[in-house]
Design an enzyme around this catalytic site. Structure first.
Site: not given
Lengths: 205, 205, 205, 205
Positions: C78, C141, C165
């Site tokens: 991310e 998240c 992830h």
């Protein structure tokens, strides 16, 4: 009430861009709003400058930028733009920035101030599949939305602005591999007209 | 020249079936052919009987059956049907056969005798994404195509027959998860009219 | 060198969460770094508090949070977290915030300061498919990554932090519909160990 | 009890083929069966001849052919092969047949006589995602399964035979676009060993 609606030039080897194909077909007046159409070059910075210059000239109440998101199945209403350019393919002038901030004095991200949830709901109400998207990518689409909201925050505080990603047209997927989704031009136009209508209602209230 | 075109009843909890929605909207005469429309129950065997009975009555030159293939992105021209019923969901009368042959005296499979490659090419020529499919599944769609070709081989040797799977309509994917493709009803109708035209041309030569 | 690695509790009806399954299996020492493992509740705010409290106690040099992204095919690094909670499903305590900022005094977004491009490259070098992701969603998240970077900017300025992830495990997709990707637990563990190694190298230089 | 297990040569520009990579790693004895491994050329007809010749020599009780199905997420147990070669890419000797029957005196299709439903169930029981597939395509995989069952029906009536499609390996998707699924080599090997075990149990009863 003035509504500026923009689409992009074709890029990445495509012959057409569904975004401007749809924008061209919009009525000149929708729900009492005057529609101003603008084609934007798919080029870093030049895209933002083209938009800003038109905004200065026209002083629109609402700005809706539209772009192609090949591979998405629904009308995709962007929530946010992030302060980064990171291109996997060159733009239409051969620029391919990697991990560069767009504006050094900008926020890390800007949120669209269009009524994105209402837009989704009203699109679905007329039978058009829609979704909220949390990423406009890191190519010229995100770049333009970032620039739009950066200037709205500075110079056009009363303007509503946002970005809509549209699927490929059916003819664009014919020669592509895989089970790629598409949407008819008629439905994209219908969707944009509904988005404009919902945005005008929001702007009035 | 008579062309029998069938669509299915809605099934699997859907309120509409794009196949019959499109069939209903076909012109009554296409490229010189008289179009006969028929809705088929989404039920094992009853589907085949409904079709066979109409074929006996009308003696069509061409039979095109149409069904919904939720999740496919293109007009899908079926090549072959296999002699097996294997349902994951019940049909509209609650039957759920598992690994059962359709006709004990039938071939393992029958090929459609429509000009499937020409159909693909001509659909693409008018901007409609199309593909040859090598499986119509093992539910009522495969069942009907199998029955159609079984009876064509026996009793209607001069008839052209085949099966077309069509994507979901846009409104059908609104409440479904995932990046599901769809196709507008206008484009499905346009596709079916082209398929009929290509089949008539083939039938004449 | 201390590396805090977190995984989440199962959520959304799943019995396991591949993120913590993988974190549990990490060696206690990787590339000279001491590995501290932590399970995080899949709950808005409590997740951030659990993490912040452990960071205060352990003063880690690197914090890597890991979460499940069902449907993604690759290890997904991310780039950014945005200041919004917008849940489509309830968290593990039944909260379902809609369009709420996470911290009123926070930035619109924070970027991870892990070497995300190097991580991608080095994962691919050991045969693991990887991608940069520009959205961690708007559920817990994204919430946790936002909280992590918010506190790094305030109180842990020398700490490197980011979010990874991971796909479903193969056994998680067995009863799900569709052509869903998955990744073996062995490969997820191998990926996390490489990510830790790359981050330690970055932290040293 | 002899079990012949085949994999294919790499094709379509790939450097490896997961099918033979997995076959190579099988134990030489599984559940009391002697395992004979064979690499098959990805070439129309030569593939069938290579297989038939080995079957004549070894007289196996069970033949399991394995091939790559890039893009599928699960172990895919083929139900049926159809009497058609229709290649979109050339085979490894440059042949690219279009709409040609494989054997003029063959059935339209042959069904595998492996216990495909039991195989699916037992694979899922050990945590491996599996599916029944109703099409092995129209390239060399379908061709080989067709040839296998054609000769089983003629000359090896007591032999069980079938075809298993396996996903890409993780390293194969690194440089490919899109959210492509993959499966680890360890899990593919584990799956094949379970399939052999289930087939041996079926063969004994």
């Amino acid at each position: 009430m003035k509504v500026l609606v923009t689409g992009f030039e074709p890029f990445d080897g495509e012959k057409i861009n569904p975004s401007f194909e749809a924008v061209k077909r919009l009525s000149s007046s929708i729900y009492g709003g005057e529609i101003i159409r603008l084609e934007i070059p798919t080029v870093f910075y030049k895209s933002i400058e083209t938009l800003r210059s038109k905004m200065c000239e026209e002083q629109p109440d609402i700005v809706i930028c539209v772009g192609q998101a090949g591979g998405r199945a629904r009308i995709s209403i962007e929530r946010v733009a992030i302060n980064i350019d990171d291109a996997k393919i060159p733009d239409n002038e051969g620029q391919k920035p990697e991990d560069k901030p767009i504006f050094f004095d900008g926020e890390n991200a800007y949120f669209s101030n269009l009524p994105i949830k209402k837009i989704k709901k009203e699109l679905e109400g007329i039978g058009i599949p829609a979704e909220i998207s949390n990423s406009a990518g890191t190519f010229v689409c995100n770049h333009l939305l970032y620039g739009l909201m950066y200037y709205i925050e500075r110079d056009f505080k009363k303007t509503l602005g946002g970005f809509i990603h549209v699927p490929y047209l059916p003819e664009q997927i014919i020669d592509k591999k895989g089970n790629l989704p598409s949407m008819s031009l008629e439905n994209i136009v219908k969707a944009l007209e509904q988005i404009i209508k919902t945005s005008i209602k929001e702007s009035i209230t």
